[in-house]
Write an enzyme that holds these catalytic residues in place. Sequence first.
Site, PDB file in Angstrom:
ATOM      1  N   PRO A 138      55.793  35.622  80.018  1.00 38.30           N
ATOM      2  CA  PRO A 138      55.515  36.873  80.732  1.00 38.30           C
ATOM      3  C   PRO A 138      54.368  37.726  80.177  1.00 38.30           C
ATOM      4  O   PRO A 138      54.579  38.827  79.667  1.00 38.30           O
ATOM      5  CB  PRO A 138      56.851  37.603  80.662  1.00 38.30           C
ATOM      6  CG  PRO A 138      57.455  37.133  79.375  1.00 38.30           C
ATOM      7  CD  PRO A 138      57.035  35.691  79.246  1.00 38.30           C
ATOM      8  N   CYS A 139      53.165  37.231  80.354  1.00 31.14           N
ATOM      9  CA  CYS A 139      51.993  37.996  79.924  1.00 31.14           C
ATOM     10  C   CYS A 139      51.867  39.303  80.708  1.00 31.14           C
ATOM     11  O   CYS A 139      51.216  40.239  80.246  1.00 31.14           O
ATOM     12  CB  CYS A 139      50.725  37.148  80.034  1.00 31.14           C
ATOM     13  SG  CYS A 139      50.482  36.360  81.619  1.00 31.14           S
ATOM     14  N   HIS A 140      52.507  39.377  81.864  1.00 23.81           N
ATOM     15  CA  HIS A 140      52.464  40.619  82.652  1.00 23.81           C
ATOM     16  C   HIS A 140      53.207  41.757  81.943  1.00 23.81           C
ATOM     17  O   HIS A 140      52.991  42.913  82.276  1.00 23.81           O
ATOM     18  CB  HIS A 140      53.045  40.390  84.054  1.00 23.81           C
ATOM     19  CG  HIS A 140      54.464  39.937  84.081  1.00 23.81           C
ATOM     20  ND1 HIS A 140      54.823  38.608  83.904  1.00 23.81           N
ATOM     21  CD2 HIS A 140      55.626  40.621  84.249  1.00 23.81           C
ATOM     22  CE1 HIS A 140      56.141  38.504  83.983  1.00 23.81           C
ATOM     23  NE2 HIS A 140      56.649  39.710  84.188  1.00 23.81           N
TER      24      HIS A 140
END
Length: 175
Positions: A138-140
């Site tokens: 989850p780079c978001h």
Amino acid sequence: MTGPRLLLDRLATPLGEALLVTDGEGFLRGLDWSDHEARLTYLLRLNYRPFAPELGTAPVALRQALTAYFEGELDRLAAIAWRAEGTPFQRALWEALATIPLGTTLSYAALAAKLGRPRALRAVGAANGANPISVVVPCHRAIGSDGSLTGYGGGLERKRWLLRHEGAAFREARN
């Protein structure tokens, strides 16, 4: 050098068509959006040479988990097995991203500190941007130190949607 056999599949999501790259063992190796196919190809070519995925179908369990996530069963991402090739620093950052709990965010500075490299903000940003497995890694969930949205390879609209979907707090960036 010959890498693993890779398969390319597509999945309809509320954010557009997702590209899924899996290996012969069923591990997710890449996830990005069809309008960013060139970016995904570039990221995977860095570590899988030659990168020539065959058209195929991702494992049913992986497709079901992603579909369920987008339908609101947020904890289903944890069931997805993934592998990502990269530098030791990139892999360490991606592992750290995977530990950010649903509904929360972490600043790039906090990620750098978590890795024991508090001054490595640019390296953290670059490694985050090189993440080939969007959403699942989850780079978001990485945001600015002031709590504002910052760049996302799939576009800020998608980042905004993902964070709202997960119930995470953030600030809109000032222009």
